[in-house]
Design a protein around this motif. Structure first.
Motif, mmCIF file in Angstrom:
data_model
loop_
_atom_site.group_PDB
_atom_site.id
_atom_site.type_symbol
_atom_site.label_atom_id
_atom_site.label_comp_id
_atom_site.label_asym_id
_atom_site.label_seq_id
_atom_site.Cartn_x
_atom_site.Cartn_y
_atom_site.Cartn_z
ATOM 1 N N ASN A 33 26.161 37.521 33.175
ATOM 2 C CA ASN A 33 25.996 38.444 32.052
ATOM 3 C C ASN A 33 26.628 37.817 30.814
ATOM 4 O OD1 ASN A 33 26.264 40.521 30.125
ATOM 5 N ND2 ASN A 33 26.138 42.050 31.730
ATOM 6 N N ARG A 34 25.791 37.419 29.889
ATOM 7 C CA ARG A 34 26.267 36.707 28.696
ATOM 8 C C ARG A 34 27.151 37.560 27.801
ATOM 9 N NH1 ARG A 34 20.299 35.642 27.036
ATOM 10 N NH2 ARG A 34 19.526 37.749 26.952
ATOM 11 N N ASP A 35 27.052 38.870 27.917
ATOM 12 C CA ASP A 35 27.899 39.739 27.104
ATOM 13 C C ASP A 35 29.287 39.913 27.701
ATOM 14 O OD1 ASP A 35 25.800 40.197 25.283
ATOM 15 O OD2 ASP A 35 25.011 41.813 26.540
ATOM 16 N N LEU A 36 29.454 39.539 28.970
ATOM 17 C CA LEU A 36 30.717 39.780 29.657
ATOM 18 C C LEU A 36 31.459 38.511 30.061
ATOM 19 C CD1 LEU A 36 29.531 42.675 31.998
ATOM 20 C CD2 LEU A 36 30.819 42.876 29.868
ATOM 21 N N THR A 37 30.827 37.351 29.888
ATOM 22 C CA THR A 37 31.487 36.107 30.286
ATOM 23 C C THR A 37 31.849 35.274 29.068
ATOM 24 O OG1 THR A 37 29.362 34.994 30.532
ATOM 25 C CG2 THR A 37 30.347 35.913 32.517
ATOM 26 N N ILE A 82 34.242 47.197 49.069
ATOM 27 C CA ILE A 82 33.014 46.474 48.758
ATOM 28 C C ILE A 82 32.891 46.420 47.241
ATOM 29 C CG2 ILE A 82 30.488 46.484 48.958
ATOM 30 C CD1 ILE A 82 31.033 48.172 51.583
ATOM 31 N N VAL A 83 32.844 45.218 46.713
ATOM 32 C CA VAL A 83 32.713 45.022 45.269
ATOM 33 C C VAL A 83 31.252 44.721 44.993
ATOM 34 C CG1 VAL A 83 33.448 43.672 43.280
ATOM 35 C CG2 VAL A 83 35.079 44.170 45.120
ATOM 36 N N ALA A 84 30.630 45.559 44.181
ATOM 37 C CA ALA A 84 29.196 45.438 43.922
ATOM 38 C C ALA A 84 28.931 45.373 42.426
ATOM 39 C CB ALA A 84 28.462 46.634 44.511
ATOM 40 N N ALA A 85 28.130 44.410 42.051
ATOM 41 C CA ALA A 85 27.716 44.279 40.655
ATOM 42 C C ALA A 85 26.242 44.665 40.564
ATOM 43 C CB ALA A 85 27.936 42.847 40.170
ATOM 44 N N THR A 86 25.915 45.476 39.601
ATOM 45 C CA THR A 86 24.554 46.030 39.555
ATOM 46 C C THR A 86 23.488 45.005 39.179
ATOM 47 O OG1 THR A 86 24.859 46.795 37.279
ATOM 48 C CG2 THR A 86 25.358 48.370 39.056
ATOM 49 N N GLY A 117 28.735 36.674 38.888
ATOM 50 C CA GLY A 117 29.973 36.197 38.271
ATOM 51 C C GLY A 117 30.913 37.329 37.902
ATOM 52 N N ALA A 118 30.765 38.481 38.532
ATOM 53 C CA ALA A 118 31.553 39.671 38.185
ATOM 54 C C ALA A 118 33.061 39.448 38.177
ATOM 55 C CB ALA A 118 31.188 40.828 39.109
ATOM 56 N N PHE A 122 34.757 40.886 34.843
ATOM 57 C CA PHE A 122 35.649 42.053 34.877
ATOM 58 C C PHE A 122 36.983 41.702 35.533
ATOM 59 C CE2 PHE A 122 31.287 43.677 35.140
ATOM 60 C CZ PHE A 122 31.279 44.664 34.176
ATOM 61 N N PRO A 123 37.649 40.643 35.123
ATOM 62 C CA PRO A 123 38.847 40.206 35.860
ATOM 63 C C PRO A 123 39.960 41.246 35.913
ATOM 64 C CG PRO A 123 38.714 39.061 33.765
ATOM 65 C CD PRO A 123 37.428 39.822 33.936
ATOM 66 N N ASP A 124 40.265 41.876 34.805
ATOM 67 C CA ASP A 124 41.371 42.839 34.792
ATOM 68 C C ASP A 124 41.048 44.068 35.627
ATOM 69 O OD1 ASP A 124 42.765 41.108 33.136
ATOM 70 O OD2 ASP A 124 42.072 42.091 31.299
ATOM 71 N N HIS A 125 39.875 44.625 35.429
ATOM 72 C CA HIS A 125 39.455 45.813 36.177
ATOM 73 C C HIS A 125 39.439 45.520 37.682
ATOM 74 C CE1 HIS A 125 37.518 49.623 36.945
ATOM 75 N NE2 HIS A 125 36.562 49.009 37.603
ATOM 76 N N LEU A 126 38.856 44.387 38.043
ATOM 77 C CA LEU A 126 38.752 44.021 39.451
ATOM 78 C C LEU A 126 40.143 43.813 40.058
ATOM 79 C CD1 LEU A 126 36.979 43.385 41.858
ATOM 80 C CD2 LEU A 126 36.722 41.072 40.987
ATOM 81 N N ASN A 127 41.008 43.120 39.362
ATOM 82 C CA ASN A 127 42.365 42.891 39.882
ATOM 83 C C ASN A 127 43.129 44.197 40.076
ATOM 84 O OD1 ASN A 127 42.122 40.118 40.080
ATOM 85 N ND2 ASN A 127 42.928 39.746 38.038
ATOM 86 N N LEU A 128 43.023 45.104 39.109
ATOM 87 C CA LEU A 128 43.713 46.395 39.227
ATOM 88 C C LEU A 128 43.188 47.204 40.412
ATOM 89 C CD1 LEU A 128 44.018 47.434 35.477
ATOM 90 C CD2 LEU A 128 45.896 46.860 37.043
ATOM 91 N N ARG A 129 41.880 47.237 40.552
ATOM 92 C CA ARG A 129 41.284 48.001 41.661
ATOM 93 C C ARG A 129 41.608 47.400 43.018
ATOM 94 N NH1 ARG A 129 37.129 51.662 41.268
ATOM 95 N NH2 ARG A 129 37.610 51.868 43.471
ATOM 96 N N MET A 130 41.597 46.072 43.098
ATOM 97 C CA MET A 130 41.930 45.421 44.366
ATOM 98 C C MET A 130 43.397 45.646 44.718
ATOM 99 S SD MET A 130 39.721 41.903 44.074
ATOM 100 C CE MET A 130 40.544 41.141 45.456
ATOM 101 N N GLU A 131 44.265 45.566 43.726
ATOM 102 C CA GLU A 131 45.690 45.800 43.974
ATOM 103 C C GLU A 131 45.922 47.237 44.443
ATOM 104 O OE1 GLU A 131 49.953 44.992 41.840
ATOM 105 O OE2 GLU A 131 48.298 45.633 40.556
#
Length: 142
Positions: A33-37, A82-86, A117-118, A122-131
């Motif tokens: 996603n070019r808007d998110l990377t 389960i981490v899912a990217a739409t 490449g989610a 979304f590194p911060d969101h993913l890290n917080l949710r995984m933690e």
């Protein structure tokens, strides 16, 4: 002989393509996603891809597309996030939803508009949710 020549040419092309060119291709085809990377975050990934044997990589992708673990999902008893990217073309969102339905007690984290490449989108969101998940499951020290 001819197929090994083609494989050798593909490997040479893959290794000589600049990572920035590979990123541009992924960006244009919306594999990321070019808007998110950010380009600088993705370049090391594409540099790593250049070191792969193209024939081995495409063979692995082919066999991965044929594989299914659907028959064992219902037997999973471990805490599962389960981490899912739409917009993930490699692991379509529908497969993540199916895993969630089949794995009793699993949690589904949906990353809207995320690609394969989610984790970099979304590194911060993913890290917080995984933690939070690992803490809730008692898998991280408090």
């Amino acid at each position: 002989m001819f197929s090994s020549t083609i494989a050798s040419a593909r490997n040479g092309l893959l290794r000589t393509t600049p990572a920035s060119g590979a990123y541009a291709f992924a960006w244009l085809t919306e594999e990321v996603n070019r808007d998110l990377t950010r380009r600088e975050d993705m370049l090391p990934y594409f540099e790593g891809l250049k070191r792969l044997d193209f024939q081995v990589f495409t063979t692995m992708l082919h066999y991965a597309s044929l594989h299914s673990a659907a028959d064992v999902l219902a037997r999973i008893e471990a805490p599962t996030l389960i981490v899912a990217a739409t917009r993930d073309a490699f692991t379509p969102f529908r497969l993540s939803e199916e895993m969630h339905r089949r794995i009793r007690g699993s949690e589904l984290l949906v990353l809207p508009e995320g690609s394969h490449g989610a984790p970099m989108e979304f590194p911060d969101h993913l890290n917080l949710r995984m933690e939070a998940f690992l803490l809730r499951c008692g898998l991280l020290p408090t």
